[in-house]
Design an enzyme around this catalytic site. Structure first.
Site, PDB file in Angstrom:
ATOM      1  N   ARG A 194       0.849  -1.193   0.000  1.00  0.00           N
ATOM      2  CA  ARG A 194       0.000   0.000   0.000  1.00  0.00           C
ATOM      3  C   ARG A 194       0.888   1.248   0.000  1.00  0.00           C
ATOM      4  O   ARG A 194       1.413   1.659   1.020  1.00  0.00           O
ATOM      5  CB  ARG A 194      -0.898  -0.011   1.254  1.00  0.00           C
ATOM      6  N   TYR A 208       4.614   5.424  11.046  1.00  0.00           N
ATOM      7  CA  TYR A 208       4.876   4.046  11.459  1.00  0.00           C
ATOM      8  C   TYR A 208       5.648   3.217  10.424  1.00  0.00           C
ATOM      9  O   TYR A 208       5.880   2.029  10.639  1.00  0.00           O
ATOM     10  CB  TYR A 208       3.564   3.331  11.810  1.00  0.00           C
ATOM     11  N   HIS A 260      -3.294   4.839   4.579  1.00  0.00           N
ATOM     12  CA  HIS A 260      -4.479   3.991   4.682  1.00  0.00           C
ATOM     13  C   HIS A 260      -5.719   4.752   4.226  1.00  0.00           C
ATOM     14  O   HIS A 260      -6.563   4.218   3.501  1.00  0.00           O
ATOM     15  CB  HIS A 260      -4.671   3.514   6.116  1.00  0.00           C
TER      16      HIS A 260
END
Length: 442
Positions: free
Chosen positions: A369, A382, A373
């Site tokens: 990805r 992160y 998100h």
């Protein structure tokens, strides 16, 4: 009348299952009476009579179950088996015969080597070996739709950042999974999506205006503003409306597939989910449900490495998702999710198996990805930025596929510039029209 037909149908099915036990191998024979919609006018008595006269056919060609199963223990056999247990090489336990061994041996928690990943194109967009049956027309459309999806995501994401829409979620880095899988299906196949599959709708004919109307929640929105942005749905295109609840769509897809099976449709259900969805109980229930009923459903997992901010290493110890299929009796394959040709080939083959053999198939598409998100997320908090950039530049599925169609003489820099320019204009025009519609409404 519908109740009578259903009861008659159930009585016939129960009769067949009683004759079969739980073992089933092949498709319905042409010499047997069909239970499809076109034949429901036949009486239950006549169908039952025909079935009784074809016991030998039923043993090899049952109606409901086609996949090989282990012979189950029958109550009347148990007394004879138990008297000779000490000298038996195996015992007919409930569920099938199990061999004995004097060696204490535990099943390994994981294989020494990871399951290989099916691939057709290398990182430079060149065929690794052999050929692939994809013509110019479908290849160019797949590329065009991937580029369109990427452009639409970029503009809609910016629109959210400008405060024009409340929420958005991109498919950047996963365009191949969207478009290639959609190209391998037919319009009769029901799609039960998660929330990162707008490309499937795009392939099926959902317009840029329809995407914009839904995200802006204006009067042109088919959902009439009752869904949050990116919760697309289309009854006309057999695309069930998106729900953000993780993995809840998976059991629904099995139910849809089983309905298609009972109605004798030449179609399957296809459902998508992320690696994070495999940590939900719905995933396990759905796989077991599909395996037991032998429903023609494709489970397509987008293993992109992250469930929002949770890496796969914190989700499971097993070798990804593909190994879970065997535990439930589901045929499975791992595919390079950034290889458009590999995805197309795998999904197309899986669809044929699901329908012809009446079985569920699990596909784990390995991808990444690249985008956040959603617009509510900052993934740089992160995961390292250089990791994101590596996948964005060196492993982009659109770039890889473009190299392949260019090597075939099907694409050029001029065609690329024209496509990108036209799509940007169309998306911006759709957004502009939506703003006007919103101003008129309010």
């Amino acid at each position: 009348m519908a109740v009578c037909v259903r009861q008659s149908r159930n009585s016939i099915i129960n009769h067949v299952k009683a004759k079969m036990g739980l073992l089933g191998l092949t498709c319905l024979s042409s010499s047997m009476p069909s239970l499809n919609n076109d034949h429901r006018t036949l009486s239950a008595a006549s169908l039952a009579k025909d079935l009784r006269n074809q016991n030998s056919v039923l043993e090899n060609k049952p109606i409901l179950y086609r996949t090989r199963r282990f012979d189950s223990t029958k109550p009347h056999q148990r007394s004879g088996v138990q008297s000779n247990v000490a000298n038996s090489q195996f015992l007919d336990f409930p569920g099938g015969k199990v061999a004995f061994t004097s060696e204490m041996r535990f099943i390994s928690e994981s294989p020494k080597e990871r399951i290989p990943c099916y691939r057709v194109l290398d990182d430079d967009g060149q065929l690794i070996e052999g050929g692939i049956n994809v013509g110019k027309e479908i290849a160019v459309k797949m590329y065009s739709d991937m580029a369109t999806l990427q452009t639409m995501d970029t503009i809609f994401y910016d629109a959210q950042r400008q405060g024009r829409i409340s929420f958005y979620l991109t498919t950047i880095g996963e365009e191949a999974i969207n478009i290639a899988s959609a190209a391998a299906l037919t319009i009769d196949d029901f799609v039960v999506p998660q929330y990162r599959e707008p490309g499937v709708l795009l392939w099926r004919g959902f317009t840029l205006e329809q995407f914009a109307n839904q995200c802006f929640s204006n009067r042109g929105d088919d959902c009439r503003g009752r869904q949050m942005p990116i919760h697309y749905g289309s009854k006309k295109l057999n695309y069930l409306t998106v729900a953000s609840t993780i993995a809840s769509q998976l059991p629904h897809a099995v139910g849809v597939a089983y309905s298609l099976k009972m109605d004798g449709k030449d179609a399957c259900a296809v459902t998508y989910f992320g690696d994070g969805g495999s940590s939900e109980g719905d995933f396990h229930a759905a796989l077991n449900f599909a395996a037991v009923t032998e429903a023609p459903v494709l489970f397509i997992c987008r293993n992109n490495g992250w469930a929002i901010s949770t890496p796969t290493s914190d989700q499971f110890r097993s070798d990804g998702i593909v190994v879970r299929g065997e535990a439930y009796g589901v045929r499975s394959i791992r595919v390079d999710g950034n290889d458009t040709l590999a995805l197309y080939s795998a999904v197309r083959t899986a669809r044929e198996m699901a329908i012809c053999e009446q079985r569920p198939i699990l596909i784990e598409a390995m991808t990444y990805r690249v985008g956040h998100h959603s617009t509510s997320d900052d993934s740089t908090k992160y995961r390292p930025v250089d990791e994101i950039e590596l996948w964005r530049s060196a492993r982009d599925p659109i770039t890889r596929f473009r190299k392949w169609i260019e090597s075939n003489g099907w694409w050029s820099s001029e065609a690329e510039s024209e496509l990108r320019s036209n799509v940007r204009k169309q998306v911006k025009l759709a957004c502009l029209n939506c703003n006007k519609a919103v101003e008129t409404l309010y």
